[in-house]
Design a protein around this motif. Structure first.
Motif, PDB file in Angstrom:
ATOM      1  N   LEU A  90      35.129   5.879 -12.786  1.00 35.32           N
ATOM      2  CA  LEU A  90      35.179   4.761 -11.847  1.00 35.32           C
ATOM      3  C   LEU A  90      35.798   3.533 -12.487  1.00 35.32           C
ATOM      4  O   LEU A  90      35.637   3.293 -13.684  1.00 35.32           O
ATOM      5  N   ALA A  91      36.476   2.744 -11.677  1.00 35.62           N
ATOM      6  CA  ALA A  91      36.997   1.460 -12.132  1.00 35.62           C
ATOM      7  C   ALA A  91      36.076   0.326 -11.698  1.00 35.62           C
ATOM      8  O   ALA A  91      35.939  -0.675 -12.404  1.00 35.62           O
ATOM      9  N   GLN A  92      35.404   0.503 -10.540  1.00 31.90           N
ATOM     10  CA  GLN A  92      34.587  -0.585 -10.006  1.00 31.90           C
ATOM     11  C   GLN A  92      33.638  -0.065  -8.935  1.00 31.90           C
ATOM     12  O   GLN A  92      33.958   0.879  -8.227  1.00 31.90           O
ATOM     13  N   VAL A  93      32.488  -0.716  -8.826  1.00 38.80           N
ATOM     14  CA  VAL A  93      31.532  -0.448  -7.757  1.00 38.80           C
ATOM     15  C   VAL A  93      31.158  -1.788  -7.130  1.00 38.80           C
ATOM     16  O   VAL A  93      30.865  -2.753  -7.840  1.00 38.80           O
ATOM     17  N   LYS A  94      31.189  -1.834  -5.794  1.00 35.79           N
ATOM     18  CA  LYS A  94      30.760  -3.023  -5.047  1.00 35.79           C
ATOM     19  C   LYS A  94      29.655  -2.602  -4.092  1.00 35.79           C
ATOM     20  O   LYS A  94      29.741  -1.536  -3.484  1.00 35.79           O
ATOM     21  N   LEU A  95      28.645  -3.448  -3.954  1.00 33.50           N
ATOM     22  CA  LEU A  95      27.563  -3.192  -3.012  1.00 33.50           C
ATOM     23  C   LEU A  95      27.314  -4.427  -2.172  1.00 33.50           C
ATOM     24  O   LEU A  95      27.402  -5.559  -2.672  1.00 33.50           O
ATOM     25  N   GLY A  96      26.993  -4.205  -0.910  1.00 37.10           N
ATOM     26  CA  GLY A  96      26.600  -5.267   0.005  1.00 37.10           C
ATOM     27  C   GLY A  96      25.299  -4.854   0.678  1.00 37.10           C
ATOM     28  O   GLY A  96      25.180  -3.740   1.174  1.00 37.10           O
ATOM     29  N   VAL A 139      22.738  -0.591   2.974  1.00 36.12           N
ATOM     30  CA  VAL A 139      23.523  -0.906   1.783  1.00 36.12           C
ATOM     31  C   VAL A 139      24.919  -0.335   1.970  1.00 36.12           C
ATOM     32  O   VAL A 139      25.068   0.857   2.237  1.00 36.12           O
ATOM     33  N   SER A 140      25.930  -1.194   1.866  1.00 38.07           N
ATOM     34  CA  SER A 140      27.309  -0.697   1.890  1.00 38.07           C
ATOM     35  C   SER A 140      27.785  -0.574   0.443  1.00 38.07           C
ATOM     36  O   SER A 140      27.497  -1.426  -0.397  1.00 38.07           O
ATOM     37  N   VAL A 141      28.481   0.523   0.176  1.00 36.52           N
ATOM     38  CA  VAL A 141      28.952   0.816  -1.176  1.00 36.52           C
ATOM     39  C   VAL A 141      30.446   1.067  -1.108  1.00 36.52           C
ATOM     40  O   VAL A 141      30.920   1.829  -0.268  1.00 36.52           O
ATOM     41  N   GLU A 142      31.177   0.415  -1.995  1.00 34.83           N
ATOM     42  CA  GLU A 142      32.611   0.666  -2.136  1.00 34.83           C
ATOM     43  C   GLU A 142      32.859   1.073  -3.578  1.00 34.83           C
ATOM     44  O   GLU A 142      32.604   0.305  -4.501  1.00 34.83           O
ATOM     45  N   VAL A 143      33.326   2.295  -3.748  1.00 40.40           N
ATOM     46  CA  VAL A 143      33.624   2.833  -5.071  1.00 40.40           C
ATOM     47  C   VAL A 143      35.135   2.848  -5.229  1.00 40.40           C
ATOM     48  O   VAL A 143      35.851   3.347  -4.353  1.00 40.40           O
TER      49      VAL A 143
END
Length: 163
Positions: A90-96, A139-143
């Motif tokens: 992975l390069a990045q994980v974002k959560l909302g 929870v929204s997750v963007e990988v």
């Protein structure tokens, strides 16, 4: 189980693999936006699970494990342990949380010098954040994978992906 995962990775890594099949097209993650400051990493299957090529099939098969909400000591704890366990691809994980704009959750470095580069060590910190008890509803997750493809999902409090 590991045999199944390795078979998926091997099939995806074979030259001439037909990625235009309807199943592959439907499951293909979205490309990352052009404005990202992230850089794509070379993709080579090494068997160490350190690239998107190796990690994507695993995370695709285990969506239901990406996050976990646990009530503990009067708080909601939002865990990302599963994502941390495959972070080397992975390069990045974002959560909302609850419709808030996704924010970057820093990933610990990979331990490339170790036999298991994805292991979580004590010095990596804890793979969760705390929130007020009962406050997490979705929870929204963007990988973003290290090949810069992306996948986004939204989960309910119970960790199940929402339609």
């Amino acid at each position: 189980m590991i045999d199944v995962i390795l078979a998926i990775i091997a099939a995806a890594a074979q030259p001439g693999a037909d990625s235009s099949a309807p199943e592959a097209a439907a499951a293909a993650p979205e490309p990352a936006p052009a404005q990202t400051a992230l850089a794509a990493e070379p993709q080579e299957a090494t068997g160490r699970f350190t690239t998107a090529l190796e990690v994507k099939p695993i995370l695709a098969a285990t969506h239901g494990n990406w996050i976990h909400v646990r009530e503990f000591d009067g708080q909601d704890l939002l865990y990302v342990t599963h994502l941390w366990s495959w972070r080397c691809g992975l390069a990045q994980v974002k959560l909302g949380v609850n419709g808030q704009a996704p924010e970057i959750w820093p990933l610990p470095d990979c331990h490339l010098e170790e036999g298991f580069p994805n292991m979580i060590k004590e010095e990596d910190g804890l793979p969760y954040r705390s929130y007020p008890l009962g406050s997490i509803q979705q929870v929204s997750v963007e990988v973003t994978y290290d090949d810069l493809s992306r996948e986004s999902l939204t989960f309910g409090r119970n960790g199940q992906p929402l339609q």
